[in-house]
Design an enzyme around this catalytic site. Structure first.
Site, PDB file in Angstrom:
ATOM      1  NE  ARG A 270      53.753 -38.906  61.967  1.00 44.46           N
ATOM      2  CZ  ARG A 270      53.874 -39.636  62.948  1.00 44.46           C
ATOM      3  NH1 ARG A 270      52.598 -40.157  63.160  1.00 44.46           N
ATOM      4  NH2 ARG A 270      54.395 -39.673  63.771  1.00 44.46           N
TER       5      ARG A 270
ATOM      6  CE  LYS B 258      55.134 -37.122  66.628  1.00 43.93           C
ATOM      7  NZ  LYS B 258      54.360 -37.013  67.718  1.00 43.93           N
TER       8      LYS B 258
ATOM      9  CD  GLU C 193      45.197 -36.993  67.552  1.00 44.72           C
ATOM     10  OE1 GLU C 193      46.222 -37.802  67.710  1.00 44.72           O
ATOM     11  OE2 GLU C 193      45.504 -35.941  66.734  1.00 44.72           O
TER      12      GLU C 193
HETATM   13  N1  PLP Z   1      48.461 -38.247  67.897  1.00 44.65           N
HETATM   14  C1  PLP Z   1      49.496 -37.356  68.519  1.00 44.65           C
HETATM   15  C2  PLP Z   1      48.932 -36.045  68.730  1.00 44.65           C
HETATM   16  C3  PLP Z   1      50.885 -37.676  68.686  1.00 44.65           C
HETATM   17  O1  PLP Z   1      51.588 -36.840  69.098  1.00 44.65           O
HETATM   18  C4  PLP Z   1      51.200 -39.139  68.340  1.00 44.65           C
HETATM   19  C5  PLP Z   1      52.556 -39.490  68.684  1.00 44.65           C
HETATM   20  O2  PLP Z   1      53.395 -39.577  67.884  1.00 44.65           O
HETATM   21  C6  PLP Z   1      50.133 -40.067  67.991  1.00 44.65           C
HETATM   22  C7  PLP Z   1      48.837 -39.502  67.752  1.00 44.65           C
HETATM   23  C8  PLP Z   1      50.313 -41.316  67.667  1.00 44.65           C
HETATM   24  O3  PLP Z   1      51.503 -41.519  66.490  1.00 44.65           O
HETATM   25  P1  PLP Z   1      52.418 -42.656  66.056  1.00 44.65           P
HETATM   26  O4  PLP Z   1      51.673 -43.857  66.315  1.00 44.65           O
HETATM   27  O5  PLP Z   1      52.894 -42.421  64.733  1.00 44.65           O
HETATM   28  O6  PLP Z   1      53.412 -42.488  67.133  1.00 44.65           O
HETATM   29  C1  COI Z   2      55.043 -40.592  70.501  1.00 41.40           C
HETATM   30  O1  COI Z   2      54.132 -41.410  70.671  1.00 41.40           O
HETATM   31  O2  COI Z   2      55.981 -40.443  69.554  1.00 41.40           O
HETATM   32  C2  COI Z   2      54.758 -39.202  70.839  1.00 41.40           C
HETATM   33  O3  COI Z   2      55.280 -37.988  70.160  1.00 41.40           O
HETATM   34  C3  COI Z   2      54.146 -38.885  71.996  1.00 41.40           C
HETATM   35  C4  COI Z   2      54.717 -37.919  73.073  1.00 41.40           C
HETATM   36  C5  COI Z   2      55.603 -37.987  73.735  1.00 41.40           C
HETATM   37  C6  COI Z   2      54.468 -36.428  72.392  1.00 41.40           C
END
Ligand code: PLP
Ligand code: COI
Length: 342
Positions: free
Chosen positions: A86, A188, A224
């Site tokens: 990612r 991200k 989200e």
């Molecule tokens: N959506 C957003 C905007 C995020 O910043 C995150 C955090 O990483 C997620 C979803 C969840 O992603 P992940 O499960 O890869 O942490």
């Molecule tokens: C995560 O779940 O890793 C995130 O990035 C959430 C957040 C602290 C921005």
């Protein structure tokens, strides 16, 4: 520090906040060159040009994953390759030199290893791993920076939402959006987060934990929950918003989908009309920081809906148990998701 070299941390009171640890990883790369050898160093402040691309134009991205003590005594990461990929996709979108997967993984491993005394005891929290990639070179015109920095630091963390397992109350925003088609919502990018701070604070000041964002075109479909992906369950069918480029493809989202499917649930990736979610039997949100958090209440305009009598929803609970068991190797890792930090 305690006598046995462990940090003076009250592991039972961890929150999702920053604690400085011992070591960090850093590498740099000139635009157009390959990444050089990164190195571990003591945790320290950065020295940056005031004209650095990241602080002028937000050219940067971050990642987030957790290292945990597992039942077999090892320290494990969860699907770190997915974060590496990612970050590569995000780097391309933001015009930065991607960090090769192998280098990304090696940096994560070294940083966790050299901060291993900060990994909380099993079940008490996790060592949150925060890789950053940003334009560190000086540039005045709006263009990719001439140099990039890749950095990894870590911090021990507890629950993301205040109240831990207690179901959250969320507010659907009709006023703010997180991302628009063609923008950077699907990666991200650091710049995606600051615009959410004021809406989030406004919601918090009125007793809500976070905002649910709707799509920016129809103002109707759930995207989200702040920094976590959304799920709802109706008549036993689990739905999550489809990835349209404006939603972050969460590693936890994909894991929850696979896990639920393996348990025989029907899973749908689709457009979720906010009215459908308000009629659902159960809602929850998922992410590295949030893990799987049950949603107790959603407010949208005049409507306020409570789910499962305000208790943790049964499917959120079931998936939470299964996911955290795999993450801590308390159950067989049938998907091969955990990676030992050697
Ligand atoms: N959506 C957003 C905007 C995020 O910043 C995150 C955090 O990483 C997620 C979803 C969840 O992603 P992940 O499960 O890869 O942490
Ligand atoms: C995560 O779940 O890793 C995130 O990035 C959430 C957040 C602290 C921005």
């Amino acid at each position: 520090m305690t006598e046995d070299g462990l940090p003076e941390v009250d592991w039972d009171s961890l929150t999702f906040s920053f604690t400085e640890t011992d070591r960090m990883y850093m590498a740099t790369c000139k635009q157009g060159d390959d990444w050089g050898q990164g190195k571990m160093q003591d945790f320290q402040n950065l020295s940056l040009s005031p004209a650095a691309g990241v602080i002028n134009y937000g050219q940067g991205l971050f990642e987030g994953m957790k290292a945990q003590h597992a039942a077999d005594g090892s320290i494990v990461l969860f699907r770190p390759l997915d974060n590496a990929r990612r970050s590569r996709d995000g780097a391309r979108r933001l015009g930065m030199t991607p960090v090769p997967e192998e280098m990304f993984l090696d940096a994560i491993m070294q940083t966790v290893r050299e901060n291993s005394r900060w990994v909380p005891p099993m079940g008490k929290g996790a060592l949150y791993v925060r890789p950053l990639l940003f334009g560190s070179g000086a540039i005045l015109g709006v263009a990719p920076a001439p140099e990039y920095t890749f950095l990894v630091y870590v911090s021990p963390v507890g629950p993301y939402f205040k109240g831990g397992i207690t179901p959250t109350s969320l507010r659907v925003s009709d006023e703010f959006h997180r991302a628009a088609p063609g923008g950077s919502g699907g990666v991200k990018a650091i710049g995606n987060y600051a615009p959410g701070m004021v809406p989030s604070q406004m919601a918090k000041s009125e007793g809500y934990s976070e905002i649910i964002y709707l799509d920016a075109v129809n103002h109707r479909y759930i995207e989200e929950v702040g920094a976590a992906n959304f799920f709802c369950v109706k008549n036993g069918v689990i739905s999550t918003p489809e990835l349209t480029g404006t939603i972050l493809p969460g590693v936890t989202r994909s894991s929850v989908m696979q896990l639920a499917e393996s348990k025989g649930y029907e899973i749908k990736e689709e457009k979720i009309d906010v009215d459908y979610a308000l009629e659902a039997d159960e809602c929850f949100c998922v992410g590295t920081a949030a893990v799987i958090s049950s949603i107790g209440k959603i407010e949208h305009g005049e409507r306020v809906v409570e789910y499962c009598g305000g208790d943790v929803g049964p499917i959120a609970m079931e998936l939470y148990e299964s996911l955290t068991k795999i993450q801590q190797r308390r159950a067989p890792d049938q998907f091969g998701w955990t990676v030992t930090v050697e």
